[in-house]
Write a protein that holds these residues in place. Sequence first.
Motif, PDB file in Angstrom:
ATOM      1  N   SER A 167       0.830  -1.194   0.000  1.00  0.00           N
ATOM      2  CA  SER A 167       0.000   0.000   0.000  1.00  0.00           C
ATOM      3  C   SER A 167       0.867   1.247   0.000  1.00  0.00           C
ATOM      4  CB  SER A 167      -0.840   0.048   1.261  1.00  0.00           C
ATOM      5  OG  SER A 167      -1.504  -1.137   1.401  1.00  0.00           O
TER       6      SER A 167
ATOM      7  N   PHE B 262      -7.564  -6.335   0.787  1.00  0.00           N
ATOM      8  CA  PHE B 262      -7.037  -5.964  -0.538  1.00  0.00           C
ATOM      9  C   PHE B 262      -7.874  -6.642  -1.614  1.00  0.00           C
ATOM     10  CE2 PHE B 262      -4.242  -5.190  -3.984  1.00  0.00           C
ATOM     11  CZ  PHE B 262      -3.412  -4.160  -3.590  1.00  0.00           C
TER      12      PHE B 262
ATOM     13  N   ILE C  60      -8.026  -0.974  -1.261  1.00  0.00           N
ATOM     14  CA  ILE C  60      -7.534  -1.500   0.016  1.00  0.00           C
ATOM     15  C   ILE C  60      -8.120  -0.674   1.157  1.00  0.00           C
ATOM     16  CG2 ILE C  60      -5.391  -0.137   0.014  1.00  0.00           C
ATOM     17  CD1 ILE C  60      -4.165  -2.829   1.289  1.00  0.00           C
TER      18      ILE C  60
END
Length: 261
Positions: free
Chosen positions: A12, A142, A251
């Motif tokens: 991320s 995710f 996410i």
Amino acid sequence: MVISTLLIAHISFSNSTNGMASTFFIPLLKSGMNLLDCECGSGTITAGLAKVVAPGLVTGVDLELGQIEKARVYAQEQGISNISFRVASIYELPFPDETFDAVFIHALLQHLQTPLKALREINRVLKPGGIIGVRDDDQGGFILAPYSPQMERIIDFLKQFMRHNGGDPCVGRRHRELLRQAGFINVQASATCEYDGILEETQKRGNLAAKLLGQMIETVIDLGWASADEMEELADAARKWGEHPDAFDAIIWYEAVGWKV
Ligand SMILES: C[S@@+](CC[C@H](N)C(=O)[O-])C[C@H]1O[C@@H](n2cnc3c(N)ncnc32)[C@H](O)[C@@H]1O
């Protein structure tokens, strides 16, 4: 454990920096507060927080000198003067008890072997009534399209790698529990969704995944999780996924605030 290796396995990244704290933490800050940004990294979030609490002082700490040096340069370039940085571990903060009005911790708890110990140390340096804000992405959240077994495997590798290094890729959903156990009260959790929905963003995400695989390769092979050829194929699949005209990913970032009694 090599911290820098452990931290790079983090798929991320946020497209905005100050936006990371904007909705759940910044409205609770006030001008004049003395704020600590734990694990400040390259200091972009720290600089944003310094603007919010000015003329209050902001201190950024990070375990790595290289990050602290980058953070100092960034703050200078931004012309921010109510800010200072020092090398320190979150487990042993070099500050007396009850120093800060507010503490922020972004994208670190998930990498720590003992997040509760870190939160108790933060509790120590907060003044009574002081506020903590934490934020971590939760790799369990995710989501991506189009379905790609290789991309699913990459996400599994990243989680496995983080666990291997002692972290918890799903720590975000435990924020309330951890903050409460560390002694904070009125703990409030929330979540935001970060996504990549245009080609430029999915390309960036695909390339990041490929880069992370390259950085993990030695460990993965040593542990017998995959061969070098398989890792190459996965990296290639990540880049191709990023180029796909229908690529999309999302996410969930988990956030929480709490107060010291
Ligand atoms: C994923 S980065 C997040 C940086 C920043 N908070 C952000 O979101 O951009 C994690 C940072 O934590 C630092 N770090 C790792 N272990 C630490 C520890 N025990 N104490 C303080 N910082 C630590 C690393 O050097 C790295 O800069």
